[in-house]
Design a protein around this motif. Sequence first.
Motif, short mmCIF file in Angstrom:
data_model
loop_
_atom_site.label_atom_id
_atom_site.label_comp_id
_atom_site.label_asym_id
_atom_site.label_seq_id
_atom_site.Cartn_x
_atom_site.Cartn_y
_atom_site.Cartn_z
N UNK A 140 49.78 19.06 -76.35
CA UNK A 140 49.13 17.90 -75.29
C UNK A 140 47.76 18.42 -74.78
N UNK A 141 47.72 19.43 -74.35
CA UNK A 141 46.34 20.08 -74.04
C UNK A 141 45.42 20.42 -75.00
N UNK A 142 45.71 20.87 -76.29
CA UNK A 142 44.63 20.96 -77.24
C UNK A 142 44.28 19.50 -77.64
N UNK A 143 45.26 18.64 -77.73
CA UNK A 143 44.85 17.17 -78.27
C UNK A 143 43.80 16.67 -77.29
N UNK A 144 43.97 16.83 -75.71
CA UNK A 144 43.18 16.39 -74.76
C UNK A 144 41.51 16.95 -74.95
N UNK A 145 41.68 18.19 -75.21
CA UNK A 145 40.39 19.29 -75.69
C UNK A 145 39.69 18.65 -76.71
N UNK A 201 57.86 24.62 -61.23
CA UNK A 201 56.39 24.82 -60.75
C UNK A 201 55.26 25.29 -61.83
N UNK A 202 55.71 26.18 -62.67
CA UNK A 202 54.77 26.71 -63.55
C UNK A 202 54.90 26.08 -65.07
N UNK A 203 56.00 25.44 -65.34
CA UNK A 203 56.29 24.89 -66.77
C UNK A 203 55.98 23.44 -66.93
N UNK A 204 56.38 22.79 -65.91
CA UNK A 204 56.35 21.13 -65.94
C UNK A 204 54.81 20.52 -65.72
N UNK A 205 54.08 20.90 -64.86
CA UNK A 205 52.85 20.47 -64.69
C UNK A 205 51.84 20.40 -65.88
N UNK A 206 51.76 21.84 -66.28
CA UNK A 206 50.77 21.90 -67.47
C UNK A 206 51.43 21.08 -68.88
#
Length: 321
Positions: free
Chosen positions: A43-48, A282-287
């Motif tokens: 997901x984050x690589x796609x956004x970038x 807290x660490x896994x869901x938001x990212x």
Amino acid sequence: MESPNHTNLDPSIFFLLGIPGLEQFHPWLSLPVCCLGTATVVGNITILVVVATEPALHKPVYLFLCMLSTIDLAASFSTVPKLLAVLWCGAGHISAPACLAQMFFIHAFCMMESTVLLAVAFDRYVAICHPLRYATILNHAIIARLGVVAVARGSLLMLPCPFLLGRLSFCQSHVIPHTYCEHMAVVKLACGDTRPNRIYGLAAALLVIGVDLFCIGLSYALIARAVLRLSSHEARAKALGTCGSHVCVILISYTPALFSFFTHRFGHRVPRHVHILLANVYLLFPPALNPVVYGVKTKEIRERVVRAFRRGRGAGTKPPK
């Protein structure tokens, strides 16, 4: 599965126990962890990639989103590999320097993310309350400085913690009842006076969470006041619609963080495995969820992702000449 017993003999080695009381479920718990880690990376690589390749998206709010994605990726890489090793095969051994480094990066990245979320709230405030000055206030130089401030703030606030821990001795157990080197979980193993560690950790957390949430709340109070003054219902709906994705991300990020923070310090009757599960949520869901929220809620990103997917599928099904 490895045994933590011999870690007591070596003062330079810690052992991450995982989730005490749920050891038999570790292999099953690794499945959602693996899925969330994969979703975070994809997901984050796609956004970038989408923002980098689309000149129309080179706007302040999307540049802040890229900062958020970069921080989420870095935080995931500092946590998920070791977490999976602990859950899959009990490979919890970690050297003291590596443990302190992991602790520093995890908490520093969380502070950086909070700062970026505050910057996005400021972006929305300027866009809605001062639209004519938006391009002047939030130019590329200011955005770059805000990025530097986010990195510097998280790093400098977290920097004293490893040094405060380094002065302590761990004369009893080196077994950390956690899935990663969380600050308070390591502090509780120390034999010396841990009051400076506890006080500084609490002060740093309150400084970041308290100040950022207050400023974000103030920004949205001013936004709500400006929106309610608009005469057109469509204009009000459009203005509020631009804030929807950011509000969702704030709820996703701060809700588990606050639960984890308060139960860890004040929830003495809460079972230990609940503390640890909340800390991992807290660490896994938001990212993992942030890119989904921005992708679904933000029309520009959603359209470009769909367009790229159709273009790629069309190229893949194109018959050879």
